[in-house]
Design an enzyme around this catalytic site. Structure first.
Site, mmCIF file in Angstrom:
data_model
loop_
_atom_site.group_PDB
_atom_site.id
_atom_site.type_symbol
_atom_site.label_atom_id
_atom_site.label_comp_id
_atom_site.label_asym_id
_atom_site.label_seq_id
_atom_site.Cartn_x
_atom_site.Cartn_y
_atom_site.Cartn_z
ATOM 1 N N ASN A 190 -27.369 -33.767 -7.297
ATOM 2 C CA ASN A 190 -25.976 -33.307 -7.223
ATOM 3 C C ASN A 190 -25.668 -32.258 -8.290
ATOM 4 O O ASN A 190 -24.979 -31.275 -8.013
ATOM 5 C CB ASN A 190 -25.024 -34.495 -7.390
ATOM 6 C CG ASN A 190 -24.693 -35.154 -6.060
ATOM 7 O OD1 ASN A 190 -24.647 -34.485 -5.025
ATOM 8 N ND2 ASN A 190 -24.496 -36.453 -6.071
ATOM 9 N N HIS A 195 -22.107 -31.016 -5.026
ATOM 10 C CA HIS A 195 -21.762 -32.231 -4.280
ATOM 11 C C HIS A 195 -21.747 -32.035 -2.770
ATOM 12 O O HIS A 195 -22.013 -32.955 -2.005
ATOM 13 C CB HIS A 195 -20.427 -32.794 -4.772
ATOM 14 C CG HIS A 195 -20.557 -33.489 -6.090
ATOM 15 N ND1 HIS A 195 -20.886 -34.821 -6.190
ATOM 16 C CD2 HIS A 195 -20.472 -33.020 -7.359
ATOM 17 C CE1 HIS A 195 -20.961 -35.154 -7.467
ATOM 18 N NE2 HIS A 195 -20.719 -34.078 -8.206
ATOM 19 N N ASP A 199 -23.757 -34.343 -0.240
ATOM 20 C CA ASP A 199 -23.290 -35.039 0.972
ATOM 21 C C ASP A 199 -24.258 -34.806 2.135
ATOM 22 O O ASP A 199 -24.558 -35.705 2.912
ATOM 23 C CB ASP A 199 -21.890 -34.541 1.359
ATOM 24 C CG ASP A 199 -20.809 -35.151 0.473
ATOM 25 O OD1 ASP A 199 -21.139 -36.065 -0.314
ATOM 26 O OD2 ASP A 199 -19.644 -34.706 0.576
ATOM 27 N N GLU A 226 -25.538 -43.594 -3.302
ATOM 28 C CA GLU A 226 -26.793 -43.152 -2.681
ATOM 29 C C GLU A 226 -27.684 -44.338 -2.327
ATOM 30 O O GLU A 226 -28.893 -44.224 -2.263
ATOM 31 C CB GLU A 226 -27.519 -42.170 -3.608
ATOM 32 C CG GLU A 226 -28.040 -42.756 -4.906
ATOM 33 C CD GLU A 226 -27.029 -42.740 -6.061
ATOM 34 O OE1 GLU A 226 -25.812 -42.771 -5.789
ATOM 35 O OE2 GLU A 226 -27.475 -42.726 -7.213
#
Ligand SMILES: [Mg+2]
Length: 317
Positions: A190, A195, A199, A226
């Site tokens: 990330n 971010h 995703d 996660e």
């Protein structure tokens, strides 16, 4: 009451209506009215209705109040106290016209009252209305169990699934396996890619993990962040490890670049595997704790690997 039927909705088939009445003329009248539109099941007593419910769960129940032996009110109370039938909409169809009787029915959990003599259009309209409400409620409930980002089951689905399988397999004396899957160094991913791409990574992982589900009873859910979890009923440890090995292949095939700061140059996962025979002495979460401990081992010993618990093992393993 223990039934083997599935709670899932049957979108392609017509709604199923169970009619319980001790008088044959009433059953015929309602059966003729409903038959062109719905799948109709009939029972002439509460005993017969219990028998029907053992194998088939209707979408709605039309229930007479005055019947010999067990009356409709008592049966309604019984159904509302049972996990499998609690949400079944019940409409009383009765010759009772007193307000106090009607109130009693509503207090017991009925959704509606239809008075005898039966008005055909009113009966059809009320059945249609309550079936539509039931359909919408079911849809919302299903939606509430889906993780919005990945489209697989969410944490709530996991809690429900684990509790249900724990109880079911305890009765059957079979084993339940669990895999806890965690993306390695996802924070680094990330930080490096952002971010939004994080995703997308989660979505790709969920899709890859979904590929190893081969049986309808096996379930994959997003536990949170996660972390993903597989619940595998009737699966011994060896079978669960085989599923873990398959998912490692799928994740490798994604070939997704990882942050240069990470241990591996591709996105990897660590997997903890555990198997238990559900019993009364332990809560369902004990299986998760075992699998999570193995996940911790996998993380501690270099990541990108599977660890599984050697114990407790059942005699046939
Ligand atoms: Mg009657």
């Amino acid at each position: 009451m223990q039934t083997e039927h599935q709670q899932q909705s049957r979108p392609s088939s017509p709604a199923r209506v169970l009619v319980v009445d001790d008088e044959l003329t009433n059953l015929r009248l309602m059966g003729d009215l409903l038959n062109p539109h719905y799948e109709v099941l009939i029972a002439r007593s509460v005993a017969e209705a219990r028998e029907v419910l053992r194998t088939q769960l209707p979408d709605i129940l039309l229930l007479d109040v005055m019947m010999p032996e067990v009356d409709g009110f008592s049966f309604c109370h019984e159904l509302k106290g049972n996990d499998e039938t609690r949400d079944l909409p019940i409409i009383f169809v009765t010759a009772l016209h007193e307000e106090i009787d009607e109130l009693k029915g509503f207090r017991l959990g009925a959704v509606d009252f239809i008075h005898k003599p039966i008005s055909s259009p009113i009966l059809l309209a009320r059945v249609r209305t309550h079936l539509e409400l039931k359909r919408r409620t079911d849809m919302l409930e299903q939606r509430a169990l889906i993780d919005a980002l990945t489209g697989i089951g969410n944490r709530r689905a996991y809690d429900l699934s684990l509790a249900a399988e724990w109880g079911r397999l305890q009765r059957k004396g079979s084993c339940l396996s669990m895999l806890v899957v965690d993306i390695d160094q996802f924070k680094l991913y990330n930080d490096f890619f952002g971010h939004r791409q994080g995703d997308e990574c989660l979505q790709a992982l969920a899709a890859a993990l979904s590929k190893v589900i081969s049986r309808a009873s096996d379930q994959l859910m997003r536990y949170g962040g996660e972390e993903f979890v597989f619940v595998l009923p009737n699966t011994p440890l060896a079978g669960a490890v085989a599923v873990a090995e398959k998912l490692m292949v799928e994740v490798r095939a994604l070939n997704m670049p990882q942050s240069p700061d990470a241990d591996h140059d591709r996105v990897t996962v660590s997997v903890g595997v555990a198997c238990l025979e559900p019993n009364n002495d332990q809560p369902p979460e004990s299986l998760f704790l075992l699998a999570d401990k193995q996940l911790y081992e996998a993380k501690g010993s270099g990541r990108n690997r599977i660890c599984f618990s050697e114990e407790p093992r059942s005699p046939d393993e």
